[in-house]
Scaffold this motif. Sequence first.
Motif, PDB file in Angstrom:
ATOM      1  N   UNK A   1       0.838  -1.201   0.000  1.00 37.39           N
ATOM      2  CA  UNK A   1       0.000   0.000   0.000  1.00 37.39           C
ATOM      3  C   UNK A   1       0.874   1.253   0.000  1.00 37.39           C
ATOM      4  N   UNK A   2       2.020   1.192   0.690  1.00 37.30           N
ATOM      5  CA  UNK A   2       2.929   2.326   0.751  1.00 37.30           C
ATOM      6  C   UNK A   2       3.620   2.606  -0.588  1.00 37.30           C
ATOM      7  N   UNK A   3       3.665   1.616  -1.461  1.00 32.63           N
ATOM      8  CA  UNK A   3       4.308   1.822  -2.766  1.00 32.63           C
ATOM      9  C   UNK A   3       3.609   2.907  -3.574  1.00 32.63           C
ATOM     10  N   UNK A   4       2.355   3.139  -3.235  1.00 27.68           N
ATOM     11  CA  UNK A   4       1.654   4.253  -3.855  1.00 27.68           C
ATOM     12  C   UNK A   4       0.929   3.896  -5.124  1.00 27.68           C
ATOM     13  N   UNK A   5       0.118   4.843  -5.549  1.00 22.90           N
ATOM     14  CA  UNK A   5      -0.640   4.723  -6.780  1.00 22.90           C
ATOM     15  C   UNK A   5      -0.987   6.137  -7.230  1.00 22.90           C
ATOM     16  N   UNK A   6      -1.606   6.246  -8.377  1.00 24.53           N
ATOM     17  CA  UNK A   6      -2.002   7.561  -8.881  1.00 24.53           C
ATOM     18  C   UNK A   6      -3.381   7.981  -8.371  1.00 24.53           C
ATOM     19  N   UNK A   7      -3.991   7.125  -7.567  1.00 18.92           N
ATOM     20  CA  UNK A   7      -5.343   7.413  -7.102  1.00 18.92           C
ATOM     21  C   UNK A   7      -5.308   8.260  -5.832  1.00 18.92           C
ATOM     22  N   UNK A   8      -6.096   9.350  -5.761  1.00 24.46           N
ATOM     23  CA  UNK A   8      -6.204  10.126  -4.518  1.00 24.46           C
ATOM     24  C   UNK A   8      -6.722   9.282  -3.348  1.00 24.46           C
ATOM     25  N   UNK A   9      -7.632   8.353  -3.661  1.00 19.44           N
ATOM     26  CA  UNK A   9      -8.138   7.410  -2.659  1.00 19.44           C
ATOM     27  C   UNK A   9      -7.940   6.012  -3.217  1.00 19.44           C
ATOM     28  N   UNK A  10      -7.287   5.143  -2.462  1.00 15.98           N
ATOM     29  CA  UNK A  10      -7.017   3.779  -2.913  1.00 15.98           C
ATOM     30  C   UNK A  10      -7.547   2.775  -1.893  1.00 15.98           C
ATOM     31  N   UNK A  11      -8.401   1.878  -2.357  1.00 13.94           N
ATOM     32  CA  UNK A  11      -8.994   0.836  -1.522  1.00 13.94           C
ATOM     33  C   UNK A  11      -8.208  -0.454  -1.733  1.00 13.94           C
ATOM     34  N   UNK A  12      -7.689  -1.009  -0.655  1.00 17.85           N
ATOM     35  CA  UNK A  12      -6.934  -2.258  -0.747  1.00 17.85           C
ATOM     36  C   UNK A  12      -7.906  -3.425  -0.895  1.00 17.85           C
ATOM     37  N   UNK A  13      -7.695  -4.248  -1.904  1.00 15.97           N
ATOM     38  CA  UNK A  13      -8.632  -5.339  -2.186  1.00 15.97           C
ATOM     39  C   UNK A  13      -7.911  -6.669  -2.341  1.00 15.97           C
ATOM     40  N   UNK A  14      -8.676  -7.725  -2.099  1.00 22.35           N
ATOM     41  CA  UNK A  14      -8.206  -9.085  -2.354  1.00 22.35           C
ATOM     42  C   UNK A  14      -9.168  -9.721  -3.350  1.00 22.35           C
ATOM     43  N   UNK A  15      -8.728 -10.810  -3.921  1.00 21.62           N
ATOM     44  CA  UNK A  15      -9.520 -11.495  -4.943  1.00 21.62           C
ATOM     45  C   UNK A  15      -9.744 -12.934  -4.498  1.00 21.62           C
ATOM     46  N   UNK A  16     -10.949 -13.425  -4.690  1.00 24.53           N
ATOM     47  CA  UNK A  16     -11.211 -14.847  -4.443  1.00 24.53           C
ATOM     48  C   UNK A  16     -12.284 -15.327  -5.413  1.00 24.53           C
TER      49      UNK A  16
ATOM     50  N   UNK B   1     -18.096   8.548  -3.441  1.00 26.08           N
ATOM     51  CA  UNK B   1     -16.958   9.247  -4.052  1.00 26.08           C
ATOM     52  C   UNK B   1     -16.455   8.548  -5.307  1.00 26.08           C
ATOM     53  N   UNK B   2     -16.810   7.274  -5.479  1.00 26.44           N
ATOM     54  CA  UNK B   2     -16.383   6.547  -6.681  1.00 26.44           C
ATOM     55  C   UNK B   2     -16.879   7.232  -7.948  1.00 26.44           C
ATOM     56  N   UNK B   3     -17.992   7.935  -7.839  1.00 30.62           N
ATOM     57  CA  UNK B   3     -18.564   8.633  -8.997  1.00 30.62           C
ATOM     58  C   UNK B   3     -17.648   9.742  -9.503  1.00 30.62           C
ATOM     59  N   UNK B   4     -16.742  10.227  -8.664  1.00 31.15           N
ATOM     60  CA  UNK B   4     -15.823  11.295  -9.060  1.00 31.15           C
ATOM     61  C   UNK B   4     -14.690  10.784  -9.946  1.00 31.15           C
ATOM     62  N   UNK B   5     -14.503   9.465  -9.974  1.00 30.02           N
ATOM     63  CA  UNK B   5     -13.388   8.899 -10.726  1.00 30.02           C
ATOM     64  C   UNK B   5     -12.051   9.048 -10.024  1.00 30.02           C
ATOM     65  N   UNK B   6     -12.096   9.376  -8.726  1.00 26.88           N
ATOM     66  CA  UNK B   6     -10.859   9.615  -7.965  1.00 26.88           C
ATOM     67  C   UNK B   6     -10.503   8.447  -7.039  1.00 26.88           C
TER      68      UNK B   6
END
Length: 246
Positions: A121-136, A208-213
Motif C-alpha cells: 500500500x505504501x508503494x503508492x498509486x495515482x489514485x487520490x483514494x485507494x482501496x486495498x482489495x483481495x480477490x477470491x 466518491x467513486x462517482x468522481x473517478x478519484x
Amino acid sequence: MIEHAILLSAGQGSRMLPLTAERPKCLIDFSGRTLLEWQVEMLARGGVKTIDVVTGFMTDMVDVVIARIDDPRVTITTRFNPFYKVADNLGSCWIVREAMEGDFLILNGDTLVSEQIVRRVQQGSDWPIAVTVDIKDGYDSDDMKVSRDGDRLVRIGKTLTADESNAESIGFLAFRGEGAALFRNAVRAAMRTPEGVQHWYLKVIDSLALTGKVGTVSIEGLDWAEVDFLTDIEIARALTDKWAAV
C-alpha cells in the motif's frame, strides 16, 4: 511514504460475544499480543510514524494497552468516540476528521495485515483514494464487495450482487493529495444527514467513486485476516503464530 495512520477501534465486536463481553475486539489476544498491538507493529514496520486510534467500548482498557506500547518508531494518540453505541464507523471517522490532514491510511480495527501488505500500500498509486482489495473465487453476503473496472473502483458495498463483484475490500485505505480533503468533506456532509450515524464510512467511499478519484490496490496472495466472528479466531491466530515465530 505515508507516515500517518488512523485505526478505527471503537466497537465492542458484539458478534463475537461472549469473548468481547468485558473487553473490546481490538484487545483479543493473538499469539501473545493484542490485535491492536499487531496492527501497530505492522504499520510501524511499513514506515508509519503517527497513529490515531479511535476508541469507544471500554476505552480505558485500550488506553492502558496503548500506554504500555514502548516503541520509538511510532507516536500513538487515542481519540474517544462517545457515540460508538449509536453510530457506525462513519461516526468514528467524523470524530477524527481534524486529523485527516496530509496523506494518511485508515485501517479497520478488526483487520490484521502483514508487513508486506503495508509496504504494498505504501508503494503508492495515482489514485487520490485507494482501496486495498483481495480477490477470491466467490463472495458472500458479509463480504465488503467491490466492483472495479481495471484498477478504478466502480462500487463498494455488502449489497452488491455476485455478478457485480470482482474483489473485496480488506478494510485498509490510503488517501493521498486531494483524497484527504475529498474524504473529510464527504464525511462531514454525510454526518449532517439524518441517516449519517447509521452508515459505514465505505458508503462515503462508494459515493466518491462517482468522481473517478477512487482506485484499488490488489494484495492478492498476501497474508491478512478479518476478525469478525468467533470462527475467525483460529484463522487469525494461525497467521499471528507465523508472525510471532519470525
